[in-house]
Enzyme design. Structure first.
Site, PDB file in Angstrom:
ATOM      1  N   ALA A  10       8.128   6.126   2.163  1.00  0.00           N
ATOM      2  CA  ALA A  10       8.495   5.241   2.425  1.00  0.00           C
ATOM      3  C   ALA A  10      10.010   4.767   2.805  1.00  0.00           C
ATOM      4  O   ALA A  10      10.451   5.418   2.416  1.00  0.00           O
ATOM      5  CB  ALA A  10       7.680   3.903   1.122  1.00  0.00           C
ATOM      6  N   GLY A  58      -2.053   5.535   0.082  1.00  0.00           N
ATOM      7  CA  GLY A  58      -1.218   3.388   0.585  1.00  0.00           C
ATOM      8  C   GLY A  58      -2.305   2.552   0.912  1.00  0.00           C
ATOM      9  O   GLY A  58      -3.275   3.104   0.350  1.00  0.00           O
ATOM     10  N   SER A  59      -2.188   1.855   1.145  1.00  0.00           N
ATOM     11  CA  SER A  59      -3.566   0.713   1.386  1.00  0.00           C
ATOM     12  C   SER A  59      -4.767   0.896   2.080  1.00  0.00           C
ATOM     13  O   SER A  59      -4.494   1.978   3.234  1.00  0.00           O
ATOM     14  CB  SER A  59      -2.643  -1.240   1.875  1.00  0.00           C
ATOM     15  OG  SER A  59      -2.051  -0.440   3.272  1.00  0.00           O
ATOM     16  N   TRP A  98       6.011   4.723  -2.142  1.00  0.00           N
ATOM     17  CA  TRP A  98       6.794   4.701  -2.468  1.00  0.00           C
ATOM     18  C   TRP A  98       6.602   4.492  -3.935  1.00  0.00           C
ATOM     19  O   TRP A  98       7.854   4.958  -4.803  1.00  0.00           O
ATOM     20  CB  TRP A  98       8.353   2.994  -2.647  1.00  0.00           C
ATOM     21  CG  TRP A  98       6.804   1.457  -1.824  1.00  0.00           C
ATOM     22  CD1 TRP A  98       6.401   1.323  -1.645  1.00  0.00           C
ATOM     23  CD2 TRP A  98       6.061   1.022  -3.334  1.00  0.00           C
ATOM     24  NE1 TRP A  98       5.940  -0.096  -1.342  1.00  0.00           N
ATOM     25  CE2 TRP A  98       5.485   0.167  -2.938  1.00  0.00           C
ATOM     26  CE3 TRP A  98       6.436   1.211  -4.649  1.00  0.00           C
ATOM     27  CZ2 TRP A  98       5.086  -0.758  -3.632  1.00  0.00           C
ATOM     28  CZ3 TRP A  98       5.725   0.071  -5.629  1.00  0.00           C
ATOM     29  CH2 TRP A  98       5.032  -0.813  -4.920  1.00  0.00           C
ATOM     30  N   ASN A  99       5.547   3.836  -4.587  1.00  0.00           N
ATOM     31  CA  ASN A  99       5.575   3.374  -6.092  1.00  0.00           C
ATOM     32  C   ASN A  99       5.350   4.994  -7.070  1.00  0.00           C
ATOM     33  O   ASN A  99       5.919   4.805  -8.301  1.00  0.00           O
ATOM     34  CB  ASN A  99       3.554   3.273  -6.442  1.00  0.00           C
ATOM     35  CG  ASN A  99       3.287   3.715  -5.741  1.00  0.00           C
ATOM     36  OD1 ASN A  99       2.523   4.566  -4.735  1.00  0.00           O
ATOM     37  ND2 ASN A  99       1.262   3.952  -5.991  1.00  0.00           N
ATOM     38  N   LYS A 118       6.734  11.655   5.892  1.00  0.00           N
ATOM     39  CA  LYS A 118       6.984  10.670   6.261  1.00  0.00           C
ATOM     40  C   LYS A 118       7.030   9.650   4.622  1.00  0.00           C
ATOM     41  O   LYS A 118       5.364   9.369   4.580  1.00  0.00           O
ATOM     42  CB  LYS A 118       6.185  10.163   7.357  1.00  0.00           C
ATOM     43  CG  LYS A 118       6.807   8.744   8.339  1.00  0.00           C
ATOM     44  CD  LYS A 118       6.524   7.197   6.831  1.00  0.00           C
ATOM     45  CE  LYS A 118       6.631   6.251   7.796  1.00  0.00           C
ATOM     46  NZ  LYS A 118       6.979   4.791   6.365  1.00  0.00           N
ATOM     47  N   GLU A 178      -7.223  -6.464  -4.092  1.00  0.00           N
ATOM     48  CA  GLU A 178      -6.719  -5.602  -4.690  1.00  0.00           C
ATOM     49  C   GLU A 178      -5.392  -6.431  -5.710  1.00  0.00           C
ATOM     50  O   GLU A 178      -4.330  -7.148  -4.647  1.00  0.00           O
ATOM     51  CB  GLU A 178      -5.611  -4.208  -4.700  1.00  0.00           C
ATOM     52  CG  GLU A 178      -5.232  -3.397  -4.894  1.00  0.00           C
ATOM     53  CD  GLU A 178      -5.089  -2.309  -4.929  1.00  0.00           C
ATOM     54  OE1 GLU A 178      -3.884  -1.046  -5.756  1.00  0.00           O
ATOM     55  OE2 GLU A 178      -4.371  -1.931  -3.677  1.00  0.00           O
ATOM     56  N   CYS A 228      -2.271   1.936  -7.811  1.00  0.00           N
ATOM     57  CA  CYS A 228      -3.299   2.431  -6.779  1.00  0.00           C
ATOM     58  C   CYS A 228      -4.368   2.516  -8.556  1.00  0.00           C
ATOM     59  O   CYS A 228      -5.689   2.389  -8.372  1.00  0.00           O
ATOM     60  CB  CYS A 228      -3.376   3.622  -5.482  1.00  0.00           C
ATOM     61  SG  CYS A 228      -2.926   4.896  -6.586  1.00  0.00           S
ATOM     62  N   GLU A 245      -6.551   8.443   0.071  1.00  0.00           N
ATOM     63  CA  GLU A 245      -6.166   8.005  -1.342  1.00  0.00           C
ATOM     64  C   GLU A 245      -5.455   6.778  -0.856  1.00  0.00           C
ATOM     65  O   GLU A 245      -4.236   6.063  -0.863  1.00  0.00           O
ATOM     66  CB  GLU A 245      -5.338   8.724  -2.067  1.00  0.00           C
ATOM     67  CG  GLU A 245      -5.672   8.635  -3.757  1.00  0.00           C
ATOM     68  CD  GLU A 245      -4.868   7.297  -4.412  1.00  0.00           C
ATOM     69  OE1 GLU A 245      -4.596   6.490  -4.051  1.00  0.00           O
ATOM     70  OE2 GLU A 245      -3.115   8.015  -4.245  1.00  0.00           O
TER      71      GLU A 245
END
Length: 457
Positions: free
Chosen positions: A156, A206-207, A130-131, A154, A361, A262, A228
């Site tokens: 967020a 993502g994470s 979403w960022n 797909k 993080e 990130c 990533e």
């Protein structure tokens, strides 16, 4: 079942979206495969025209799209407008360079003729966060579509409106039906999509934990993946650095996108001889950024994307203070009205090995400041991390800075006297727990193609 977009400024529900059923998802995947049969046979010039039209649509809609991001994830309007422009530029970049990047490469052998050909893999699944709801998607879509692949997104759940807007933009630009589609599904449904034999590859931003799950699923089916993932980028401040300039860039990088990036600067490693002076300037720079309504043009820092993420961040700050870190700025939830997701710009000092923040993080407007006795120790601290996405060093000695960036940093993108950022012309990605594979540049467009040897005798 439905998914909701919630305004992080006040907690109000913006819109609810009906999730795609398993049969709808299956149908979309099959439609993408049928579209690919035609799309892969289109010529580069046709694809380039459509990408340039997409760039024009993005620019025409920039006000609406910036407001959509402000509503769904709290991005200040100025930052949203800049994100839309960056998406337009990446479309133009691959429209202008894609054919050259993927042209046949002649290789001299004993054959009459031998060469390497680059051909699309097929339907690729993109799992995006979403960022940066438009940029994350377009930095995959532009090279992916130019290469002749079809894509399923797909996104967020909290930026479903942005995901559907991307589909509208590409259709308005003239992209053939079903070449790109949005899947309105939850994280638990991803495995079902990856397992479909039509899906040839997957890309995820993502994470680290999400990346590990997707990597395991894709690897089990021998499908290509580009990941990533998280980052805890170190910025080294050496004793000969321009401290005012360094502090300004560090504050901008730490607070960009409301602290949720990130590749934002997260760890600031300062040589102790200039640590006190740097901190004075850094506190001033961090404090000067105005927190407020993302719809106001004067706002530098909006809310975090969700209240639960803000609460998790605050808990991380408290845990590190309890472990011995010192909070010299912020560290609190501001007293705004409503169920908001704001957090104050925060600086924690005295970060040492063994504290949670040393290896975890921190995804929000919180800066971690480390002290190093000299350059050698600063580099050691920078690399003593499970992450390896980006890194930067600030020094007036450009030769020394370049040596550190080139030969000593363990990261995918290394900058000297500049904020780490992505650029359509340069490959982007990480090492270690920050993922693998590359986006952007010539390397990005070659990730999802069959690098085929052709040998003619």
């Amino acid at each position: 079942m439905s998914m909701q977009s919630i305004n992080p400024v006040n907690g109000e529900v913006l819109k609810s979206y009906q999730k795609d059923s398993a049969s709808v998802v299956k149908n979309k995947i099959e439609q993408a495969q049928m579209a690919h049969v035609i799309w892969r046979n289109s010529i580069f010039k046709e694809r380039a025209v459509l990408l340039k039209k997409a760039a024009a649509v993005l620019r025409n809609r920039h006000e609406f799209l910036a407001k959509l991001m402000a509503s769904e994830m709290g991005k200040p309007l100025k930052a949203g407008t800049e994100e839309v422009e960056k998406c337009a530029k990446v479309c133009e970049y691959y429209a202008e360079n894609g054919e050259n990047f993927l042209k046949d490469e002649l290789i001299a052998t004993e054959a009459t003729r031998s060469y390497v050909s680059f051909q699309p893999l097929g339907v690729v699944l993109a799992i995006m966060p979403w960022n940066f709801p438009f940029w994350q998607a377009f930095r995959f879509l532009a090279p992916g579509l130019m290469a002749g692949n079809c894509a399923l997104l797909k996104h967020a759940a909290n930026v479903t409106g942005c995901a559907l807007a991307i589909e509208e933009i590409l259709l308005e630009a003239g992209l053939p039906l079903h070449v790109f589609q949005t899947l309105i599904i939850g994280s638990k449904d991803i495995k079902m999509v990856i397992e479909n034999p039509i899906i040839k590859a997957v890309t995820l931003t993502g994470s680290t934990e999400a990346g590990k799950q997707v990597a395991q699923q894709a690897a089990g089916l021998l499908k290509k993946a580009v990941l990533e993932l998280g980052g805890s980028d170190p910025y080294l401040i050496l004793e000969d650095a321009d401290l005012d300039y360094a502090a300004e860039v560090c504050a901008e990088s730490r607070l960009m996108n409301n602290g949720q990036s990130c590749i934002a600067a997260k760890r600031f490693i300062v040589v102790e001889s200039v640590a006190d002076e740097f901190l004075k300037v850094f506190i001033k720079k961090m404090s000067s950024k105005k927190t407020g309504d993302p719809f106001q043009s004067t706002t530098n820092l909006g809310p975090m994307a969700r209240k639960d993420l803000r609460d998790e961040l605050h808990q991380q700050v408290l845990e590190n203070i309890a472990a011995g870190a010192k909070c010299i700025l912020g560290g609190s939830i501001p007293a705004f009205k409503g169920e908001h997701a704001y957090y104050t710009p925060t600086i924690l000092t005295g970060i040492k090995k063994g504290m949670p923040a040393y290896t975890t993080e921190i995804f929000g407007p919180v800066a971690l400041v480390f002290s190093a006795k000299d350059t050698e120790e600063a580099v050691r601290i920078a690399n003593d991390s499970p992450f390896g996405l980006g890194a930067a060093v600030f020094t007036r000695d450009e030769i020394k800075g370049e040596q550190i960036a080139r030969n000593h940093f363990q990261a995918g993108s290394c900058f000297v006297n500049s904020m780490v950022k992505s650029d359509p012309r340069l490959p982007f990605g990480g090492i270690k727990e920050s993922g693998y594979g590359r986006e952007l540049g010539i390397y990005g467009i070659r990730e999802f193609v069959n690098i085929k040897t052709v040998y003619i005798r």
